[in-house]
Design a protein around this motif. Structure first.
Motif, PDB file in Angstrom:
ATOM      1  N   ASP A 332       0.855  -1.190   0.000  1.00  0.00           N
ATOM      2  CA  ASP A 332       0.000   0.000   0.000  1.00  0.00           C
ATOM      3  C   ASP A 332       0.889   1.238   0.000  1.00  0.00           C
ATOM      4  O   ASP A 332       1.302   1.729   1.045  1.00  0.00           O
ATOM      5  N   TYR A 333       1.209   1.715  -1.212  1.00  0.00           N
ATOM      6  CA  TYR A 333       2.053   2.894  -1.360  1.00  0.00           C
ATOM      7  C   TYR A 333       1.198   4.155  -1.419  1.00  0.00           C
ATOM      8  O   TYR A 333       0.111   4.154  -2.007  1.00  0.00           O
ATOM      9  N   SER A 334       1.716   5.232  -0.895  1.00  0.00           N
ATOM     10  CA  SER A 334       1.127   6.548  -1.144  1.00  0.00           C
ATOM     11  C   SER A 334       2.193   7.599  -0.907  1.00  0.00           C
ATOM     12  O   SER A 334       3.069   7.430  -0.046  1.00  0.00           O
ATOM     13  N   ASP A 335       2.144   8.661  -1.685  1.00  0.00           N
ATOM     14  CA  ASP A 335       3.106   9.750  -1.506  1.00  0.00           C
ATOM     15  C   ASP A 335       2.480  11.069  -1.935  1.00  0.00           C
ATOM     16  O   ASP A 335       1.436  11.106  -2.595  1.00  0.00           O
ATOM     17  N   VAL A 336       3.135  12.139  -1.543  1.00  0.00           N
ATOM     18  CA  VAL A 336       2.717  13.492  -1.887  1.00  0.00           C
ATOM     19  C   VAL A 336       3.899  14.202  -2.532  1.00  0.00           C
ATOM     20  O   VAL A 336       5.030  14.117  -2.041  1.00  0.00           O
ATOM     21  N   SER A 337       3.632  14.896  -3.641  1.00  0.00           N
ATOM     22  CA  SER A 337       4.677  15.648  -4.347  1.00  0.00           C
ATOM     23  C   SER A 337       4.290  17.116  -4.425  1.00  0.00           C
ATOM     24  O   SER A 337       3.118  17.456  -4.595  1.00  0.00           O
ATOM     25  N   THR A 355      16.438  33.136 -16.191  1.00  0.00           N
ATOM     26  CA  THR A 355      16.814  32.416 -14.973  1.00  0.00           C
ATOM     27  C   THR A 355      15.614  31.664 -14.427  1.00  0.00           C
ATOM     28  O   THR A 355      14.501  32.185 -14.414  1.00  0.00           O
ATOM     29  N   SER A 356      15.859  30.426 -13.985  1.00  0.00           N
ATOM     30  CA  SER A 356      14.805  29.600 -13.404  1.00  0.00           C
ATOM     31  C   SER A 356      15.264  29.053 -12.063  1.00  0.00           C
ATOM     32  O   SER A 356      16.426  28.670 -11.904  1.00  0.00           O
ATOM     33  N   VAL A 357      14.336  29.012 -11.137  1.00  0.00           N
ATOM     34  CA  VAL A 357      14.566  28.392  -9.831  1.00  0.00           C
ATOM     35  C   VAL A 357      13.414  27.431  -9.595  1.00  0.00           C
ATOM     36  O   VAL A 357      12.248  27.800  -9.761  1.00  0.00           O
ATOM     37  N   GLY A 358      13.733  26.186  -9.231  1.00  0.00           N
ATOM     38  CA  GLY A 358      12.680  25.196  -9.063  1.00  0.00           C
ATOM     39  C   GLY A 358      12.898  24.315  -7.846  1.00  0.00           C
ATOM     40  O   GLY A 358      14.034  24.112  -7.397  1.00  0.00           O
ATOM     41  N   LEU A 359      11.808  23.805  -7.319  1.00  0.00           N
ATOM     42  CA  LEU A 359      11.838  22.885  -6.181  1.00  0.00           C
ATOM     43  C   LEU A 359      10.934  21.710  -6.506  1.00  0.00           C
ATOM     44  O   LEU A 359       9.801  21.889  -6.950  1.00  0.00           O
ATOM     45  N   ARG A 360      11.449  20.495  -6.300  1.00  0.00           N
ATOM     46  CA  ARG A 360      10.645  19.278  -6.432  1.00  0.00           C
ATOM     47  C   ARG A 360      10.831  18.438  -5.185  1.00  0.00           C
ATOM     48  O   ARG A 360      11.956  18.164  -4.769  1.00  0.00           O
ATOM     49  N   SER A 361       9.724  18.017  -4.579  1.00  0.00           N
ATOM     50  CA  SER A 361       9.786  17.209  -3.368  1.00  0.00           C
ATOM     51  C   SER A 361       8.715  16.127  -3.428  1.00  0.00           C
ATOM     52  O   SER A 361       7.548  16.417  -3.683  1.00  0.00           O
ATOM     53  N   THR A 362       9.120  14.874  -3.228  1.00  0.00           N
ATOM     54  CA  THR A 362       8.186  13.751  -3.158  1.00  0.00           C
ATOM     55  C   THR A 362       8.456  12.983  -1.877  1.00  0.00           C
ATOM     56  O   THR A 362       9.592  12.576  -1.620  1.00  0.00           O
ATOM     57  N   THR A 363       7.420  12.778  -1.067  1.00  0.00           N
ATOM     58  CA  THR A 363       7.569  12.155   0.245  1.00  0.00           C
ATOM     59  C   THR A 363       6.553  11.036   0.419  1.00  0.00           C
ATOM     60  O   THR A 363       5.358  11.233   0.175  1.00  0.00           O
ATOM     61  N   SER A 364       7.027   9.867   0.841  1.00  0.00           N
ATOM     62  CA  SER A 364       6.130   8.755   1.147  1.00  0.00           C
ATOM     63  C   SER A 364       5.311   9.078   2.387  1.00  0.00           C
ATOM     64  O   SER A 364       5.821   9.668   3.344  1.00  0.00           O
ATOM     65  N   LEU A 365       4.052   8.661   2.382  1.00  0.00           N
ATOM     66  CA  LEU A 365       3.204   8.847   3.546  1.00  0.00           C
ATOM     67  C   LEU A 365       3.346   7.656   4.493  1.00  0.00           C
ATOM     68  O   LEU A 365       3.627   6.531   4.057  1.00  0.00           O
ATOM     69  N   VAL A 402      14.688  18.048  -4.509  1.00  0.00           N
ATOM     70  CA  VAL A 402      15.636  18.665  -5.449  1.00  0.00           C
ATOM     71  C   VAL A 402      15.360  20.162  -5.523  1.00  0.00           C
ATOM     72  O   VAL A 402      14.232  20.581  -5.798  1.00  0.00           O
ATOM     73  N   LEU A 403      16.379  20.953  -5.277  1.00  0.00           N
ATOM     74  CA  LEU A 403      16.321  22.401  -5.481  1.00  0.00           C
ATOM     75  C   LEU A 403      17.268  22.718  -6.629  1.00  0.00           C
ATOM     76  O   LEU A 403      18.473  22.451  -6.542  1.00  0.00           O
TER      77      LEU A 403
END
Length: 713
Positions: A332-337, A355-365, A402-403
């Motif tokens: 039973d997987y679940s995550d939030v990004s 110029t670009s600045v980005g943030l990506r975050s994925t976390t398992s619940l 990732v930043l």
């Protein structure tokens, strides 16, 4: 969202205003009236706009137009990614597809949680710490796919060796008001789809339902799936818009297992005896993806895009024999990004810059848990246990963050410098929670990935590029349990012989150099790229028992290759039609670098040479016909290179009609005309000592498929 067609003021108004400001006497005494000139820009399709946008990337990319793909059978993403240089996509016998770009994820979790590329839906992450499940990748829901090979996926937050693949869903702006589609063919294959999309003022929507079924090519390989996709967009004002997404899909299929080369040549439709005896199968009882993306055009030069996605993807499967029985794994997987990207055009040192600045975050619940139960009565250490007995429970959590910063600077006319730096934080928490909870692994790592590239517009028809980059890819959280060699000893009841303690795995890193170009010539539209990657701690999988794989960090490896594509107009006959040839060739050289045991052996799992071509005739009335072929060289099936799956070539044909009004189409798709028997994918072992071991999944034999689609535009 596409801009609406635009128009400019008549040219004489602009010139007249400039004249008044200049104070020139001729204009002051007697204004000159010029003829009115109305300039209207043509609306560009989303696919063409995407191609133009990706030409700004100093590296290799692909854009797939689904309108072309849908002129034949569309089972899964292997059909979507066909004829794409640098991309290897083959089905291992079900909806899951083994996708590898530049040798990424070369043998990691084929079919189920394929990795090595960062998979996205509408610019938002689908890939998480548990890998990439496949059941939500229904191709009929998308309008296009964008592939950014290698480090060229940097601005999408991708740091995987293979880059990023972004599947873009239809919206009310790209979908017809109503579309009905039906496909049918060999071995009980059927697929049905109904979809609708409209723009209603500032609001637009897209909604689609699909279902499919098949008896499968091999025995014990039937499958079916059904799902729904929808998105709803609203333009709050001319500078702010938001869109909500939904995907839900269920799949279930039998697992026929792998064959030896002798079995494949004798009868490729047979199933492995062990898989039949335990009724091996894999179900995805219902995966859900909910997301929102909001775009704010701050001013003419700055944009802010924020995204949030929830992904729940349970699995229920029984594919592996255990002590003459079988066990059922329920995951039973679940995550939030979350994503946030800010882009601004400005000047830097007096030069045009973005110029670009980005943030990506994925976390398992925390709800991501797993358990294993016996599917048949079980005897362990002289004790008997009934079917359904809990054998082991565990959890595997993690997060990927990732930043990334990037800049594009125009050094001189037609010459751009691209630079970037990403900071990466990964976390993995893995624990066996039953029968004891004394075995927990918790790891947290920081890393970085710089990137620098150049692109030069040599002339209007030719662009050249080059880049140097670093990639970082963490291991799957689940693989840190399944790759363990620490087992519960005798006396632990049903858990005896099961993995007990997780193991530590390092992040895979690589430094890659790439050069290439793209453009138009007398031969047609072409693209060509060469890359060379030095990989450390490569994450490789090896089969240690039937349907049981272990993932390990390898000694240093080299990935290098050539990717070439060419679309040639062979003949233009006006009212008589046109003849064209599309070709894609990928050369892959993946090998160890002075390994203590295997020296410079090739890495198994992928062909060294992979070629696809289609010769096609199109008539202005809408009639089309084509012949296609695919060639793959032999593939090593173990790391010792002691045995190989044979090279193969297959041929196919298509015949169809697409109405010039785009309101309906019908087609006939013939696959593997010569009924060639071949291995579509292999699952490597460590050292087979030259023996013919069951490692091959057979490719589909001769098949006939037909379909019809009707649209109310």
């Amino acid at each position: 969202m596409l801009p609406l067609p635009f128009s400019r003021q008549p040219a004489h108004l602009t010139l007249l205003a400039l004249a008044c400001l200049s104070g020139h006497s001729a204009f002051a005494e007697e204004p000159v009236q010029l003829d009115s000139l109305q300039v209207t820009g043509e609306q560009v399709s989303e696919v063409e706009a995407a191609r133009e946008e990706l030409k700004r990337v100093p590296g290799a990319t692909n854009v797939v137009d689904m309108a072309k793909v849908e002129q034949g059978r569309v089972v899964g993403v292997a059909d979507v990614l066909a004829y794409q240089p640098g991309v290897y996509a083959q089905s291992p016998g079900n909806e899951g597809v083994k996708i590898s770009v530049r040798g990424s994820g070369i043998n990691r979790g084929p079919g189920s949680h394929a990795s090595g590329t960062h998979i996205m839906l509408d610019g938002l992450p689908l890939t998480g710490p548990g890998g990439t499940p496949y059941e939500l990748l229904e191709p009929l829901w998308i309008s296009r796919a964008e592939v950014l090979r290698g480090a060229n996926g940097f601005d999408r937050g991708s740091l995987a060796l293979g880059g990023a693949i972004d599947y873009i869903t239809h919206t009310g702006y790209t979908a017809p008001k109503l579309q009905l589609r039906y496909e049918a063919g060999s071995r009980g294959y059927q697929k049905r789809s109904i979809a609708s999309g409209q723009v209603l003022g500032d609001f637009d929507y897209y909604f689609a339902l699909t279902d499919s079924e098949t008896d499968g090519y091999q025995d014990h390989s039937s499958g079916k799936g059904k799902g729904v996709a929808a998105n709803f967009g609203y333009r709050l004002n001319e500078n702010l818009e938001t869109r909500f997404y939904l995907r839900y899909r269920e799949t279930e299929h039998e697992t026929p297992g792998r064959l030896t080369k002798a079995q494949l040549k004798d009868d490729p439709r047979q199933a492995a005896a062990a898989n039949r005896s335990i009724d091996a199968h894999r179900d995805q009882p219902g995966s859900t993806w909910l997301a929102n993306k909001t775009t704010w055009q701050i001013d003419d030069d700055a944009t802010l895009v924020a995204g949030l996605a929830y992904h729940h993807y349970p699995m229920d499967f029984a594919e592996t024999p255990y002590r003459d029985s079988a066990y059922r794994i329920r995951v039973d997987y679940s995550d939030v990004s979350a994503t946030l990207n800010y882009t601004r055009r400005h000047t830097l040192f007096g030069l045009d810059s973005t110029t670009s600045v980005g943030l990506r975050s994925t976390t398992s619940l925390p709800s991501s848990k797993s358990r294993e139960n016996a599917t048949l009565p079980l005897t362990v250490d002289g004790n008997s246990y009934p079917a359904g007995t809990l054998m082991r429970a565990y959890e595997h959590l993690g997060s990927d963050n990732v930043l990334h910063f990037s800049n594009e600077l125009e050094l001189a006319p037609d010459l751009w410098l691209t630079s970037g730096l990403a900071l990466i934080h990964t976390r993995r928490e893995v624990e066996v929670t039953w029968p004891v909870n004394d075995y927990k692994l918790k790891e947290s790592t920081w890393d970085y990935a710089p990137r620098i590239g150049l692109r030069y517009q040599l002339n209007p028809e030719v662009q050249l590029y080059g880049n140097i980059s670093r990639s970082v890819e963490p291991p799957h959280a689940w693989s840190m349990i399944w790759s363990s060699n620490d087992y519960f000893p005798a006396g632990n009841g049903p858990a005896t012989g099961r993995y007990r303690a997780p193991i530590s795995l390092d992040n895979q890193t690589a430094t890659t150099f790439e050069i290439g170009g793209r453009g138009d010539s007398i031969l047609g539209q072409w693209e060509l790229a060469y890359y060379y990657s030095q990989v450390r701690h490569e994450l490789l999988s090896v089969e240690v028992a039937p349907a049981v794989q272990r993932e390990v960090n390898a000694s240093p490896t080299i990935h290098q290759g050539i990717e070439a594509g060419l679309i040639s107009p062979l003949w233009q006959g006006g009212a008589a039609g046109a003849l064209s040839l599309r070709q894609a060739y990928t050369f892959s050289d993946f090998h160890y670098r002075d390994d203590d045991r295997f020296g410079d052996n090739r890495l198994p799992g992928l062909p060294r040479h992979y070629y696809q071509a289609e010769l096609r005739y199109d008539h202005p009335s809408g009639f089309y016909a084509g012949l296609n072929s695919q060639y793959a060289s032999k593939v090593a099936v173990d790391y010792a290179n002691s045995y190989y799956a044979d090279a193969y070539a297959t041929f196919g044909a298509t015949l169809g009609y697409a109405s010039p009004k785009d309101d309906w189409q019908a087609w006939l798709d013939l696959r593997n005309l010569t009924n060639k028997r071949y291995a579509a994918t292999v699952t490597p072992g460590y050292n087979d000592n030259g023996a013919d071991v069951a490692r091959s999944t057979p490719g589909e034999g001769f098949g006939v498929y037909t379909g019809v689609s009707w649209s109310w535009l």
